[in-house]
Design an enzyme around this catalytic site. Structure first.
Site, PDB file in Angstrom:
ATOM      1  N   GLU A  96      14.060 -18.367  -6.537  1.00 23.51           N
ATOM      2  CA  GLU A  96      13.072 -18.628  -7.587  1.00 23.51           C
ATOM      3  C   GLU A  96      13.260 -19.984  -8.266  1.00 23.51           C
ATOM      4  O   GLU A  96      12.285 -20.575  -8.727  1.00 23.51           O
ATOM      5  CB  GLU A  96      13.116 -17.514  -8.642  1.00 23.51           C
ATOM      6  N   PHE A 158      15.576  -0.976 -15.336  1.00 27.86           N
ATOM      7  CA  PHE A 158      16.034  -1.710 -14.163  1.00 27.86           C
ATOM      8  C   PHE A 158      15.320  -3.056 -14.069  1.00 27.86           C
ATOM      9  O   PHE A 158      14.105  -3.130 -14.132  1.00 27.86           O
ATOM     10  CB  PHE A 158      15.769  -0.886 -12.902  1.00 27.86           C
ATOM     11  N   GLN A 159      16.099  -4.111 -13.946  1.00 23.21           N
ATOM     12  CA  GLN A 159      15.619  -5.483 -13.846  1.00 23.21           C
ATOM     13  C   GLN A 159      14.736  -5.887 -15.037  1.00 23.21           C
ATOM     14  O   GLN A 159      13.782  -6.647 -14.891  1.00 23.21           O
ATOM     15  CB  GLN A 159      14.868  -5.715 -12.526  1.00 23.21           C
ATOM     16  N   LYS A 208       4.229  -4.608 -15.800  1.00 23.86           N
ATOM     17  CA  LYS A 208       3.601  -4.086 -14.592  1.00 23.86           C
ATOM     18  C   LYS A 208       2.397  -3.200 -14.903  1.00 23.86           C
ATOM     19  O   LYS A 208       1.413  -3.201 -14.161  1.00 23.86           O
ATOM     20  CB  LYS A 208       4.618  -3.316 -13.757  1.00 23.86           C
ATOM     21  N   MET A 522      29.321 -39.005  -8.421  1.00 21.29           N
ATOM     22  CA  MET A 522      29.310 -39.446  -9.814  1.00 21.29           C
ATOM     23  C   MET A 522      30.477 -38.831 -10.578  1.00 21.29           C
ATOM     24  O   MET A 522      31.087 -39.478 -11.439  1.00 21.29           O
ATOM     25  CB  MET A 522      27.979 -39.100 -10.471  1.00 21.29           C
TER      26      MET A 522
END
Length: 639
Positions: A96, A158-159, A208, A522
């Site tokens: 993502e 959940f999530q 949802k 760097m």
């Protein structure tokens, strides 16, 4: 994004019987007074009813969205299920974070709003780095996340995560959609905010059940929301320079003898490059830019001083600090430009013009702070200013350019500077370049001569390693006719190299040029300068390879094998004389994904360099300069 046929937006493709006639509820559903599953909508309304996910998709098409970048999961499957139905293409990335960076790349390259889509919980939090990056560099993206059903919010489902709270400090707005009928308003506001005034990211979080439910009234009647929504402007418009400020501005310019134009990302965002050139030529004064401003002023223009700041040209840094007037347009006075801010432009006056009032006097006090729309402001200045006599000043600055040129040393080894300068030559500076973060980013800034605006896409304010490849994917999707090249470092690329799969899967012709020195370059440079050479965890080579044969090159990781594993063509070059032919093979087909691994001199440092917290007088031009003061305090302590 591309223009959308208004008939398609008003009359989407018919809903299939499988998805339009039954509910697809995957949890214990809880109806609300304003939203319910199809089974609770009156029979006569069901054939033409649209659920939340369909309303969202139609609103996106009305905003001109025909492509987005995302990853599916349980909390956003409703949205994925209808994208194709509404003519929206999804580029599924492999992580993502790549979706957010790809949306950034699309937005930076096209000037349009980029869109990314993730599921709840870890899917949403994986967007956070990209959202913060967009916020730092003022990039217009809309991030859409699914979430658990409304009745489970706050219950550690959940999530579940409160992504609105997490992203509020790094967005222009983060909004939770709390009713189906509110989707059009939230979407309209999101796109207006993302692209308005100072651009930036906006997040929309959609539970949802809101995606699955149908809008209704208390009597159970289906009530379609108005699309597109009609909204009040979400932020007050920024206008021109006031007449009184314009008069003072012109007076300051007329009285100056050593003026300089200092242009940044605001010029890029407002597509005001041509106006910047007009103003510079009318005034006849030199121009320096930030990294974000690259491409807005021709690199070979007689008045061009190229980039200033920590790794910018010596002549630009000297000129801006010896100027008696700095006209700063669309800049933030970032610490990587100013160094020790109290000493930066210590004796010159400053006119600071920016669309964001909060930037004025934030980092550096200005003689004349002006909040104005940059395109409008530059048009006013072009029409109104009368230049003074700057002949001696321009002659002095030209001498500085000749005395301290940004050159590439003639070396038998393959150096990063040579590799980038040759790429610039072979592409004529006309490729669309993205960058990772590190030494290679600075060498590209110095030696890739950008000739077009929106063509040097760098994670500048946030400095996100791994930005280059996914940003290049978004840029290529947005500008398919352009040659798109990710100039990356081995450390930076290793963070997102899995997105080569996205390139192969969708046939996205991104070229990846790896400046491979087997170090976090760097970091290693700073460790050598400040930490007495203690190179803690900055080596990228294989620690298990203790013995090598004479002249053996042991490269780790093997990017060629990784690329081929993703079915992307790749080759490696370690000799300077082989580079041109390899570039020509890479550039032959602009639509073929390709990785070119360049094994460069391993311990090259980036010069010029103004140590962090120091001033332009402390600039280091070479290893010899470095040896003159090798104490940590002499090199600054703020990386």
């Amino acid at each position: 994004m591309h223009e959308t046929d208004p008939d398609v937006a008003r009359h989407p493709l018919p809903v299939s019987a499988d998805t339009g006639s039954v509910d697809q509820v995957t949890y214990d559903d809880v109806s609300t007074i304003l939203g319910a599953p199809l089974s609770e909508i009156k029979l006569e309304d069901r054939p033409h009813a649209l659920r939340g996910a369909q309303i969202l998709a139609q609103c996106l098409t009305l905003e001109g969205v025909d492509v987005l970048f995302g990853y599916p999961g349980g909390a956003n499957l409703e949205i994925f299920d209808v994208l194709q139905e509404y003519g929206i293409r999804c580029i599924r990335v492999e992580h993502e974070q790549g979706a957010a960076h790809a949306a950034e790349g699309f937005a930076r390259a096209t000037g349009k709003v980029g869109v990314c889509l993730a599921t709840s919980g870890p899917g949403a939090t994986n967007l956070v780095t990209g959202i913060a990056d967009a916020n730092s560099d003022s990039v217009p993206i809309v991030a859409i996340t699914g979430n658990v059903p409304s009745h489970l919010l706050g219950k550690n489902a959940f999530q579940e995560v409160d992504i609105v709270a997490i992203t509020t400090p790094i967005t222009k707005r983060s909004a939770l959609v709390d009713r189906v009928a509110g989707i059009p308003t939230v979407v309209k506001q999101a796109f207006a905010l993302a692209a308005g005034n100072r651009p930036g990211p906006v997040l929309i979080d959609i539970p949802k059940d809101i995606q699955q439910h149908y809008p209704r009234d208390p009597d159970g009647n289906y009530v379609p929301p108005r699309m597109p929504a009609v909204i009040a402007p979400p932020e007050p418009p920024i206008g021109p320079i006031s007449s009184s400020q314009l008069e003072v501005c012109c007076q300051l310019i007329r009285a100056a003898r050593r003026p300089i134009l200092y242009a940044g990302g605001g010029i890029t965002s407002s597509d005001a490059g041509p106006l910047l050139v007009q103003l510079a030529e009318k005034l006849g004064c030199p121009v320096t830019t930030t990294v974000m401003g690259l491409g807005t002023f021709p690199p070979d223009h007689p008045l061009a001083l190229h980039v200033l700041g920590m790794h910018g040209t010596k002549y630009a840094n000297v000129a801006i600090n010896e100027a008696d007037l700095v006209l700063a347009v669309g800049v933030r006075f970032d610490d990587r430009v100013t160094g020790r801010v109290s000493e930066f432009i210590k004796h010159g006056q400053i006119i600071h013009i920016d669309v964001d009032r909060s930037e004025l006097n934030k980092n550096k006090p200005a003689t004349l702070p002006i909040c104005a729309d940059l395109r409008w402001a530059l048009r006013q200045l072009v029409a109104a200013v009368q230049p003074g006599d700057y002949t001696a000043w321009v002659s002095y600055v030209t001498e500085l350019k000749e005395k301290y040129p940004m050159t590439v040393a003639d070396d038998r080894e393959l150096t990063p500077q040579y590799a980038i300068a040759l790429l610039s030559h072979l592409t004529g500076g006309n490729a669309l370049v993205t960058l990772g973060v590190g030494q290679h980013q600075m060498w590209a800034m110095q030696h890739y001569r950008v000739r077009q605006p929106r063509s040097f896409l760098s994670s500048s304010g946030f400095g996100t390693m791994g930005f280059g490849l996914p940003a290049a994917i978004g840029a290529k999707i947005g500008c398919p006719e352009r040659m798109v090249i990710d100039i990356d470092g081995d450390g930076s690329l290793n963070m997102t190299i899995h997105e080569l799969s996205t390139c192969h899967r969708y046939g996205i012709g991104v070229k990846v040029v790896v400046i491979n020195n087997q170090w976090l370059g760097m970091v290693r440079q700073w460790q050598d300068m400040i930490y007495k050479g203690r190179r803690a965890e900055s080596s990228l080579s294989d620690p298990m390879t203790a013995v090598k044969r004479a002249k053996e090159v042991d490269i780790y990781p093997d990017f060629l094998s990784i690329a081929r594993g993703y079915r992307v063509q790749a080759e490696r070059v370690a000799c300077k004389e082989d580079l041109r032919a390899a570039y020509e093979r890479m550039l032959a087909d602009p639509d073929e994904p390709y990785l070119l691994d360049l094994i460069v001199r391993p311990e090259e440092n980036v010069y010029p360099m103004i140590p962090a917290g120091a001033t332009y007088k402390d600039i280091i031009m070479s290893e010899d300069d470095l040896k003159k003061d090798s104490s940590p305090s002499g090199q600054g302590s703020n990386i």
